[in-house]
Design a protein around this motif. Structure first.
Motif, PDB file in Angstrom:
ATOM      1  N   ARG A 236     -49.416  -0.703  55.517  1.00 56.03           N
ATOM      2  CA  ARG A 236     -48.989  -1.885  55.937  1.00 56.03           C
ATOM      3  C   ARG A 236     -47.609  -2.101  55.544  1.00 56.03           C
ATOM      4  O   ARG A 236     -46.927  -2.870  56.599  1.00 56.03           O
ATOM      5  CB  ARG A 236     -49.740  -3.087  55.188  1.00 56.03           C
ATOM      6  CG  ARG A 236     -51.335  -3.032  55.608  1.00 56.03           C
ATOM      7  CD  ARG A 236     -52.023  -4.210  55.075  1.00 56.03           C
ATOM      8  NE  ARG A 236     -52.866  -3.694  53.764  1.00 56.03           N
ATOM      9  CZ  ARG A 236     -53.762  -2.830  54.018  1.00 56.03           C
ATOM     10  NH1 ARG A 236     -54.101  -2.588  55.127  1.00 56.03           N
ATOM     11  NH2 ARG A 236     -54.494  -2.291  53.046  1.00 56.03           N
ATOM     12  N   GLU A 237     -46.994  -1.763  54.552  1.00 56.16           N
ATOM     13  CA  GLU A 237     -45.496  -1.808  54.243  1.00 56.16           C
ATOM     14  C   GLU A 237     -44.737  -1.060  55.265  1.00 56.16           C
ATOM     15  O   GLU A 237     -43.961  -1.680  55.733  1.00 56.16           O
ATOM     16  CB  GLU A 237     -45.319  -1.557  52.624  1.00 56.16           C
ATOM     17  CG  GLU A 237     -45.981  -2.605  51.910  1.00 56.16           C
ATOM     18  CD  GLU A 237     -45.521  -2.692  50.364  1.00 56.16           C
ATOM     19  OE1 GLU A 237     -45.821  -3.408  49.628  1.00 56.16           O
ATOM     20  OE2 GLU A 237     -44.939  -1.120  50.106  1.00 56.16           O
TER      21      GLU A 237
ATOM     22  N   LEU B 278     -49.996  -8.426  50.811  1.00 51.86           N
ATOM     23  CA  LEU B 278     -49.179  -7.439  49.962  1.00 51.86           C
ATOM     24  C   LEU B 278     -49.120  -7.694  48.454  1.00 51.86           C
ATOM     25  O   LEU B 278     -49.340  -6.795  47.575  1.00 51.86           O
ATOM     26  CB  LEU B 278     -47.971  -6.974  50.432  1.00 51.86           C
ATOM     27  CG  LEU B 278     -47.880  -6.284  51.560  1.00 51.86           C
ATOM     28  CD1 LEU B 278     -46.411  -6.388  52.669  1.00 51.86           C
ATOM     29  CD2 LEU B 278     -48.687  -4.915  52.034  1.00 51.86           C
TER      30      LEU B 278
ATOM     31  N   GLU C  75     -52.462  -7.080  46.982  1.00 55.43           N
ATOM     32  CA  GLU C  75     -52.555  -5.461  46.814  1.00 55.43           C
ATOM     33  C   GLU C  75     -51.892  -5.191  45.746  1.00 55.43           C
ATOM     34  O   GLU C  75     -52.117  -4.282  44.682  1.00 55.43           O
ATOM     35  CB  GLU C  75     -52.313  -4.804  47.926  1.00 55.43           C
ATOM     36  CG  GLU C  75     -53.365  -5.237  48.923  1.00 55.43           C
ATOM     37  CD  GLU C  75     -52.958  -4.483  50.371  1.00 55.43           C
ATOM     38  OE1 GLU C  75     -53.783  -4.365  51.276  1.00 55.43           O
ATOM     39  OE2 GLU C  75     -51.785  -3.932  50.588  1.00 55.43           O
ATOM     40  N   HIS C  76     -50.689  -5.664  45.308  1.00 51.96           N
ATOM     41  CA  HIS C  76     -49.815  -5.396  44.186  1.00 51.96           C
ATOM     42  C   HIS C  76     -50.467  -5.884  43.011  1.00 51.96           C
ATOM     43  O   HIS C  76     -50.477  -5.038  41.765  1.00 51.96           O
ATOM     44  CB  HIS C  76     -48.487  -6.222  44.193  1.00 51.96           C
ATOM     45  CG  HIS C  76     -47.498  -5.596  45.105  1.00 51.96           C
ATOM     46  ND1 HIS C  76     -46.270  -5.967  45.239  1.00 51.96           N
ATOM     47  CD2 HIS C  76     -47.564  -4.268  45.858  1.00 51.96           C
ATOM     48  CE1 HIS C  76     -45.630  -5.014  46.119  1.00 51.96           C
ATOM     49  NE2 HIS C  76     -46.479  -4.275  46.555  1.00 51.96           N
TER      50      HIS C  76
ATOM     51  N   LEU D  64     -56.693   2.383  47.361  1.00 56.00           N
ATOM     52  CA  LEU D  64     -55.834   1.429  47.542  1.00 56.00           C
ATOM     53  C   LEU D  64     -54.571   1.823  48.181  1.00 56.00           C
ATOM     54  O   LEU D  64     -54.175   1.011  49.374  1.00 56.00           O
ATOM     55  CB  LEU D  64     -55.432   0.746  46.180  1.00 56.00           C
ATOM     56  CG  LEU D  64     -54.590  -0.453  46.437  1.00 56.00           C
ATOM     57  CD1 LEU D  64     -54.941  -1.832  47.172  1.00 56.00           C
ATOM     58  CD2 LEU D  64     -53.832  -0.950  45.044  1.00 56.00           C
ATOM     59  N   TYR D  65     -53.833   2.863  47.690  1.00 53.73           N
ATOM     60  CA  TYR D  65     -52.521   3.167  48.047  1.00 53.73           C
ATOM     61  C   TYR D  65     -52.481   3.639  49.898  1.00 53.73           C
ATOM     62  O   TYR D  65     -51.169   3.061  50.321  1.00 53.73           O
ATOM     63  CB  TYR D  65     -51.923   4.002  47.208  1.00 53.73           C
ATOM     64  CG  TYR D  65     -51.395   3.281  46.157  1.00 53.73           C
ATOM     65  CD1 TYR D  65     -49.964   2.529  46.266  1.00 53.73           C
ATOM     66  CD2 TYR D  65     -51.948   3.293  45.061  1.00 53.73           C
ATOM     67  CE1 TYR D  65     -49.590   1.618  45.566  1.00 53.73           C
ATOM     68  CE2 TYR D  65     -51.471   2.251  44.013  1.00 53.73           C
ATOM     69  CZ  TYR D  65     -50.068   1.410  44.140  1.00 53.73           C
ATOM     70  OH  TYR D  65     -49.866   0.796  43.192  1.00 53.73           O
TER      71      TYR D  65
ATOM     72  N   HIS E  36     -52.276   0.151  51.571  1.00 48.80           N
ATOM     73  CA  HIS E  36     -51.152  -0.676  51.367  1.00 48.80           C
ATOM     74  C   HIS E  36     -49.932  -0.068  51.838  1.00 48.80           C
ATOM     75  O   HIS E  36     -48.812  -0.830  52.495  1.00 48.80           O
ATOM     76  CB  HIS E  36     -51.135  -0.673  49.621  1.00 48.80           C
ATOM     77  CG  HIS E  36     -49.966  -1.298  49.267  1.00 48.80           C
ATOM     78  ND1 HIS E  36     -49.984  -2.814  49.285  1.00 48.80           N
ATOM     79  CD2 HIS E  36     -49.020  -1.032  48.527  1.00 48.80           C
ATOM     80  CE1 HIS E  36     -48.906  -3.234  48.828  1.00 48.80           C
ATOM     81  NE2 HIS E  36     -47.996  -2.152  48.343  1.00 48.80           N
TER      82      HIS E  36
END
Length: 180
Positions: A132-133, A83, A86-87, A125-126, A129
């Motif tokens: 996953r969060e 993560l 990815e940020h 991307l989002y 992402h």
């Protein structure tokens, strides 16, 4: 406890998803030759720089992730290492988006491809992402943290909000509602 810290972050994800959805639609329109409005483009950059980077990611990276590491979650690998990477990717895409918008506003016909490519990078991307969060990190967080720790995070998140300005957060919520 009014809301858990993870609920606050999930609500922010909903706003990010709305804006990213609007970015996808805009990328398609620009790709088809339509001209994007300056205000929309500037709002997208502002949203990514302030809401996503300075508000949302800061809450996760400066408060949630360190607390999870303190509780024994490894800093490398999944989920925190992935993560965080990815940020970093999101930060680069946000910088690229700012440059693409600036270039596009100077030369819409010549820089449309740069803008479309950059918007599509953000759009790509989002979804993963956020998934996953929402479905890996937050359920794990809710199992690891007790109510007191969640409340502490909520207080820290409030400090982040006050730093960027509560009116700013509200403006971004309105932007997301309008975009979605």
């Amino acid at each position: 406890m009014e809301k858990r810290a993870t609920q606050i972050l999930e609500e922010e994800h909903h706003l990010i998803q709305q804006v990213v959805g609007a970015m996808a639609a805009l990328a398609d329109r620009v790709f088809e030759g339509q001209v994007a409005e300056k205000e929309t483009l500037v709002n997208f950059v502002d949203f990514m720089q302030v809401f996503v980077e300075k508000c949302h990611h800061e809450k996760e990276e400066n408060h949630l992730f360190p607390l999870l590491v303190k509780k024994g979650v490894p800093v490398a690998g999944c989920p925190i290492g992935v993560l965080t990477h990815e940020h970093q990717t999101a930060g680069k895409l946000t910088t690229d988006l700012g440059a693409a918008v600036e270039a596009y506003l100077k030369d819409p016909s010549g820089m449309g491809h740069f803008l479309v490519t950059t918007l599509r990078g953000v759009v790509a991307l989002y979804p993963g992402h956020i998934w996953r969060e929402n479905y890996l990190l937050f359920p794990m967080t809710d199992k690891i943290l007790d109510d007191r720790e969640q409340e502490g995070l909520v207080e820290q998140f409030g400090a982040v909000e006050r730093k960027i300005g509560l009116d700013v957060h509200q403006r971004f919520e309105q932007l997301a509602e309008k975009a979605g």
